[in-house]
Write a protein that holds these residues in place. Structure first.
Motif, PDB file in Angstrom:
ATOM      1  N   LEU B  38       0.856  -1.191   0.000  1.00 31.26           N
ATOM      2  CA  LEU B  38       0.000   0.000   0.000  1.00 31.26           C
ATOM      3  C   LEU B  38       0.889   1.237   0.000  1.00 31.26           C
ATOM      4  O   LEU B  38       1.850   1.297   0.765  1.00 31.26           O
ATOM      5  CB  LEU B  38      -0.876   0.010   1.266  1.00 31.26           C
ATOM      6  CG  LEU B  38      -1.905  -1.109   1.350  1.00 31.26           C
ATOM      7  CD1 LEU B  38      -2.443  -1.212   2.768  1.00 31.26           C
ATOM      8  CD2 LEU B  38      -3.048  -0.857   0.374  1.00 31.26           C
ATOM      9  N   VAL B  39       0.600   2.194  -0.869  1.00 35.36           N
ATOM     10  CA  VAL B  39       1.402   3.421  -0.900  1.00 35.36           C
ATOM     11  C   VAL B  39       0.460   4.609  -0.717  1.00 35.36           C
ATOM     12  O   VAL B  39      -0.356   4.901  -1.591  1.00 35.36           O
ATOM     13  CB  VAL B  39       2.171   3.552  -2.231  1.00 35.36           C
ATOM     14  CG1 VAL B  39       2.915   4.877  -2.275  1.00 35.36           C
ATOM     15  CG2 VAL B  39       3.145   2.395  -2.405  1.00 35.36           C
ATOM     16  N   GLY B  40       0.580   5.281   0.402  1.00 34.14           N
ATOM     17  CA  GLY B  40      -0.281   6.420   0.693  1.00 34.14           C
ATOM     18  C   GLY B  40       0.298   7.678   0.059  1.00 34.14           C
ATOM     19  O   GLY B  40       1.480   7.974   0.218  1.00 34.14           O
ATOM     20  N   ILE B  41      -0.565   8.404  -0.650  1.00 38.33           N
ATOM     21  CA  ILE B  41      -0.089   9.622  -1.296  1.00 38.33           C
ATOM     22  C   ILE B  41      -0.210  10.782  -0.309  1.00 38.33           C
ATOM     23  O   ILE B  41      -1.269  11.040   0.243  1.00 38.33           O
ATOM     24  CB  ILE B  41      -0.889   9.907  -2.584  1.00 38.33           C
ATOM     25  CG1 ILE B  41      -0.676   8.754  -3.562  1.00 38.33           C
ATOM     26  CG2 ILE B  41      -0.437  11.223  -3.218  1.00 38.33           C
ATOM     27  CD1 ILE B  41      -1.422   8.898  -4.858  1.00 38.33           C
ATOM     28  N   HIS B  42       0.934  11.415  -0.078  1.00 42.48           N
ATOM     29  CA  HIS B  42       1.034  12.517   0.892  1.00 42.48           C
ATOM     30  C   HIS B  42      -0.018  13.580   0.668  1.00 42.48           C
ATOM     31  O   HIS B  42      -0.213  13.954  -0.464  1.00 42.48           O
ATOM     32  CB  HIS B  42       2.437  13.109   0.721  1.00 42.48           C
ATOM     33  CG  HIS B  42       2.860  13.984   1.829  1.00 42.48           C
ATOM     34  ND1 HIS B  42       3.206  13.500   3.073  1.00 42.48           N
ATOM     35  CD2 HIS B  42       2.984  15.311   1.896  1.00 42.48           C
ATOM     36  CE1 HIS B  42       3.539  14.501   3.836  1.00 42.48           C
ATOM     37  NE2 HIS B  42       3.425  15.619   3.160  1.00 42.48           N
ATOM     38  N   ARG B  43      -0.729  14.051   1.581  1.00 44.88           N
ATOM     39  CA  ARG B  43      -0.613  13.803   2.996  1.00 44.88           C
ATOM     40  C   ARG B  43      -1.657  12.810   3.503  1.00 44.88           C
ATOM     41  O   ARG B  43      -1.332  11.908   4.236  1.00 44.88           O
ATOM     42  CB  ARG B  43      -0.829  15.096   3.820  1.00 44.88           C
ATOM     43  CG  ARG B  43       0.278  16.070   3.747  1.00 44.88           C
ATOM     44  CD  ARG B  43      -0.100  17.323   4.527  1.00 44.88           C
ATOM     45  NE  ARG B  43       0.040  17.124   5.980  1.00 44.88           N
ATOM     46  CZ  ARG B  43      -0.507  17.902   6.911  1.00 44.88           C
ATOM     47  NH1 ARG B  43      -1.295  18.911   6.558  1.00 44.88           N
ATOM     48  NH2 ARG B  43      -0.322  17.675   8.179  1.00 44.88           N
ATOM     49  N   ARG B  44      -2.903  13.002   3.118  1.00 48.37           N
ATOM     50  CA  ARG B  44      -3.957  12.242   3.792  1.00 48.37           C
ATOM     51  C   ARG B  44      -4.060  10.809   3.295  1.00 48.37           C
ATOM     52  O   ARG B  44      -4.670   9.976   3.945  1.00 48.37           O
ATOM     53  CB  ARG B  44      -5.303  12.981   3.685  1.00 48.37           C
ATOM     54  CG  ARG B  44      -5.305  14.228   4.560  1.00 48.37           C
ATOM     55  CD  ARG B  44      -6.564  15.040   4.426  1.00 48.37           C
ATOM     56  NE  ARG B  44      -6.556  16.124   5.393  1.00 48.37           N
ATOM     57  CZ  ARG B  44      -5.806  17.220   5.296  1.00 48.37           C
ATOM     58  NH1 ARG B  44      -5.029  17.379   4.255  1.00 48.37           N
ATOM     59  NH2 ARG B  44      -5.838  18.159   6.228  1.00 48.37           N
ATOM     60  N   ILE B 102      -0.673  -0.600  -4.487  1.00 47.53           N
ATOM     61  CA  ILE B 102      -1.994   0.014  -4.418  1.00 47.53           C
ATOM     62  C   ILE B 102      -1.825   1.442  -3.906  1.00 47.53           C
ATOM     63  O   ILE B 102      -1.490   1.659  -2.737  1.00 47.53           O
ATOM     64  CB  ILE B 102      -2.944  -0.786  -3.506  1.00 47.53           C
ATOM     65  CG1 ILE B 102      -3.006  -2.229  -4.006  1.00 47.53           C
ATOM     66  CG2 ILE B 102      -4.327  -0.138  -3.500  1.00 47.53           C
ATOM     67  CD1 ILE B 102      -3.978  -3.101  -3.277  1.00 47.53           C
ATOM     68  N   LEU B 103      -2.024   2.410  -4.792  1.00 51.80           N
ATOM     69  CA  LEU B 103      -1.931   3.814  -4.395  1.00 51.80           C
ATOM     70  C   LEU B 103      -3.187   4.164  -3.617  1.00 51.80           C
ATOM     71  O   LEU B 103      -4.292   3.788  -4.011  1.00 51.80           O
ATOM     72  CB  LEU B 103      -1.850   4.700  -5.649  1.00 51.80           C
ATOM     73  CG  LEU B 103      -0.599   4.532  -6.510  1.00 51.80           C
ATOM     74  CD1 LEU B 103      -0.769   5.251  -7.841  1.00 51.80           C
ATOM     75  CD2 LEU B 103       0.624   5.071  -5.787  1.00 51.80           C
ATOM     76  N   VAL B 104      -2.999   4.870  -2.503  1.00 52.27           N
ATOM     77  CA  VAL B 104      -4.149   5.229  -1.675  1.00 52.27           C
ATOM     78  C   VAL B 104      -4.184   6.746  -1.539  1.00 52.27           C
ATOM     79  O   VAL B 104      -3.188   7.369  -1.164  1.00 52.27           O
ATOM     80  CB  VAL B 104      -4.024   4.595  -0.259  1.00 52.27           C
ATOM     81  CG1 VAL B 104      -5.243   4.938   0.585  1.00 52.27           C
ATOM     82  CG2 VAL B 104      -3.840   3.096  -0.361  1.00 52.27           C
ATOM     83  N   ASP B 105      -5.339   7.338  -1.880  1.00 54.41           N
ATOM     84  CA  ASP B 105      -5.451   8.797  -1.736  1.00 54.41           C
ATOM     85  C   ASP B 105      -6.834   9.136  -1.183  1.00 54.41           C
ATOM     86  O   ASP B 105      -7.729   8.287  -1.168  1.00 54.41           O
ATOM     87  CB  ASP B 105      -5.200   9.488  -3.072  1.00 54.41           C
ATOM     88  CG  ASP B 105      -4.690  10.919  -2.879  1.00 54.41           C
ATOM     89  OD1 ASP B 105      -4.462  11.602  -3.891  1.00 54.41           O
ATOM     90  OD2 ASP B 105      -4.519  11.352  -1.718  1.00 54.41           O
ATOM     91  N   ASP B 106      -6.995  10.386  -0.770  1.00 52.69           N
ATOM     92  CA  ASP B 106      -8.278  10.751  -0.164  1.00 52.69           C
ATOM     93  C   ASP B 106      -9.342  11.031  -1.235  1.00 52.69           C
ATOM     94  O   ASP B 106     -10.429  10.475  -1.191  1.00 52.69           O
ATOM     95  CB  ASP B 106      -8.132  11.921   0.817  1.00 52.69           C
ATOM     96  CG  ASP B 106      -7.409  13.132   0.213  1.00 52.69           C
ATOM     97  OD1 ASP B 106      -7.423  14.201   0.853  1.00 52.69           O
ATOM     98  OD2 ASP B 106      -6.824  13.015  -0.877  1.00 52.69           O
TER      99      ASP B 106
END
Lengths: 307, 183
Positions: B38-44, B102-106
């Motif tokens: 899982l890769v969270g996209i900065h910031r949220r 898996i890119l994760v964004d708000d």
């Protein structure tokens, strides 16, 4: 005020807020150096020109690599192989480069104040890579960055700067940068190499290096320029080493967890012994790596974004 | 330009249930969690990615690695965002080569953030595939980009703004829709 489009000429004129911006940006950019593909597209299409009137290994390569890692194009002029040899003036040289589309000029020159002069002549931003005895601001920044990788804060930190303070642009940038951020700085060297009134800059001046090293958290050794020996400013390399050189015995006066720094290139066995330079507490190579990250941050902040 | 908050679209419970569902969809679509990152996209995106990893740990007993990605350096609209764009940290705990990233964004809006994230990930290595999970898809794509997992679809007008608030950054969880009011 942002840094975009601004000159970077000295730490004396830089606000602590701008210093913090550069340092925190450098922290985020440093990981690019450990990627398999060391490239981000941010400065694609920008041209970075280095104009060096004095020799350099670290600073020039560091700026060039910083530009390349950010996808900028680079052009490097060494004055020794340029038309400066035919007598072309500094301002003509720089203006010729500016009209070729160069976006930023990074200059090292032997005359103090030359970068301020160039900044007035050119419309593009000018970055000072070392002007005479005056300042070497990116060195000061990278040194502070490296210190912060090993110590929690600059405020209250005891820093000893040893060597030829009189002729050192690195020492001046460090003094301005560190005192602005609240460090306690002591400088030490032979009397002939300590500028009078240096204490007016908010530092303690010592005639014996032991006085500065005692209790220090950071011991910073400057290069002794052997050319100064010919001018009679110190008697011999051996005497310099014996009375002012950083060796294990003198180092033991510092804090147990003190870190050892040097801007390079080192005269091993003169201002610093090999066993100190290669010891685990010496972070001299870390300084060099930080140099690339800090210069990437400087280029990003000055050139990043579009008009 | 002012922002007037108009309505709450999701409360804390709704967000929690959406994340649980998305986590299970990830397991279903990938037939397990092997090689999933899982890769969270900065910031949220990052706290949302961490929560997904936590749910996956509890339900599948697998530790999915979570990375943090700042795409400021890859944006195509740097000057439009602010006069001095801040670069945040990028931390990848594992090499992305041969992984299912898996890119994760708000919020998914124009798709340009995801496009920048694709460039960033591909510069780091060659993943097996890249998927996208978002809390809210608000439409108005400007590039051919789509999400694989969506918490909630919210049709919006371009005058509106969606704010996903997360406890880790904003102090509480909710999704609100606001409208830009010209002075």
């Amino acid at each position: 005020m942002t840094l975009r489009g601004q000159d970077l000429l000295s730490l004396q004129e830089m606000s602590t807020a701008d210093m913090e911006t550069i340092l925190s940006t450098a922290r985020s950019l440093k990981e690019i150096l450990s990627r398999p593909i060391k490239k981000v597209p941010t400065l694609r299409g920008k041209v970075v020109c280095t104009l060096f009137y004095e020799p350099s290994t670290r600073t020039r390569t560091s700026f060039e690599l910083a530009a390349k890692y950010m996808s900028a194009d680079t052009v490097s002029i060494a004055a020794s192989t340029s038309a400066a040899q035919k007598g072309e003036t500094l301002s003509d040289t720089a203006r010729n480069l500016e009209v070729m589309g160069v976006d930023v000029a990074i200059m090292r020159h032997s005359v103090s104040g030359s970068c301020h002069f160039l900044a007035k002549v050119l419309d593009i931003p000018v970055i000072n890579a070392g002007d005479g005895m005056h300042e070497h601001p990116t060195q000061g920044l990278l040194d502070i960055f490296t210190i912060l990788e090993h110590k929690p804060r600059i405020r209250g930190l005891k820093v000893a700067i040893l060597g030829d303070i009189l002729h050192s642009r690195v020492a001046r940038s460090l003094i301005f940068g560190l005192t602005k951020m609240g460090a306690e700085v002591a400088v030490a060297g032979p009397g002939t190499l300590l500028p009078p009134y240096i204490e007016d800059l908010g530092v303690r001046a010592c005639r014996r290096v032991e006085e500065a090293i005692e209790g220090a958290d950071v011991v910073y050794s400057l290069r002794i320029q052997l050319e100064r020996q010919n001018k009679g400013l110190f008697p011999s390399k051996r005497e310099y080493r014996d009375f002012y050189g950083l060796n294990r015995q003198r180092l033991s006066l510092a804090q147990e967890d003190a870190i050892i720094m040097h801007p390079g290139p080192m005269n091993r066995g003169v201002e610093i012994t090999t066993d100190v330079a290669d010891s685990p507490r010496a972070i001299i190579l870390d300084q060099v790596t930080s140099g690339v990250a800090v210069r990437m941050a400087v280029l990003y902040l000055i050139l990043g974004g579009r008009e | 330009m002012e922002l007037i908050e108009k309505a709450q679209i999701m409360d804390k419970e709704a967000m929690r249930r959406a994340l649980i569902r998305v986590a299970h969809e990830i397991v279903e679509k990938n037939k397990g969690l092997e090689d999933v990152v899982l890769v969270g996209i900065h910031r949220r995106g990052y706290p949302l990615a961490q929560r997904l990893a936590q749910i996956l740990k509890e339900s599948e007993n697998v530790d999915v690695p979570v990375g943090e990605l700042d795409i400021t350096l890859y944006r195509d609209d740097l000057t439009l965002r602010s006069t001095q764009p801040q670069v945040g940290p990028t931390r990848m705990p594992v090499d992305v080569a041969n992984k299912r990233v898996i890119l994760v964004d708000d919020v998914l809006y124009t798709g340009r953030t995801i496009r920048a994230a694709l460039d960033a990930i591909i510069d780091m290595g060659r993943p097996t595939n890249i998927q996208v999970a978002v809390m809210v898809d608000r439409g108005h794509r400007e590039l051919p980009i789509r999400a694989d997992y969506v918490g909630k679809n919210v049709p919006t007008s371009s005058k509106e703004v969606i704010h996903v608030k997360v406890a880790e950054i904003d102090g509480h969880d909710e999704v609100v829709i606001a409208e830009k009011k010209d002075e």
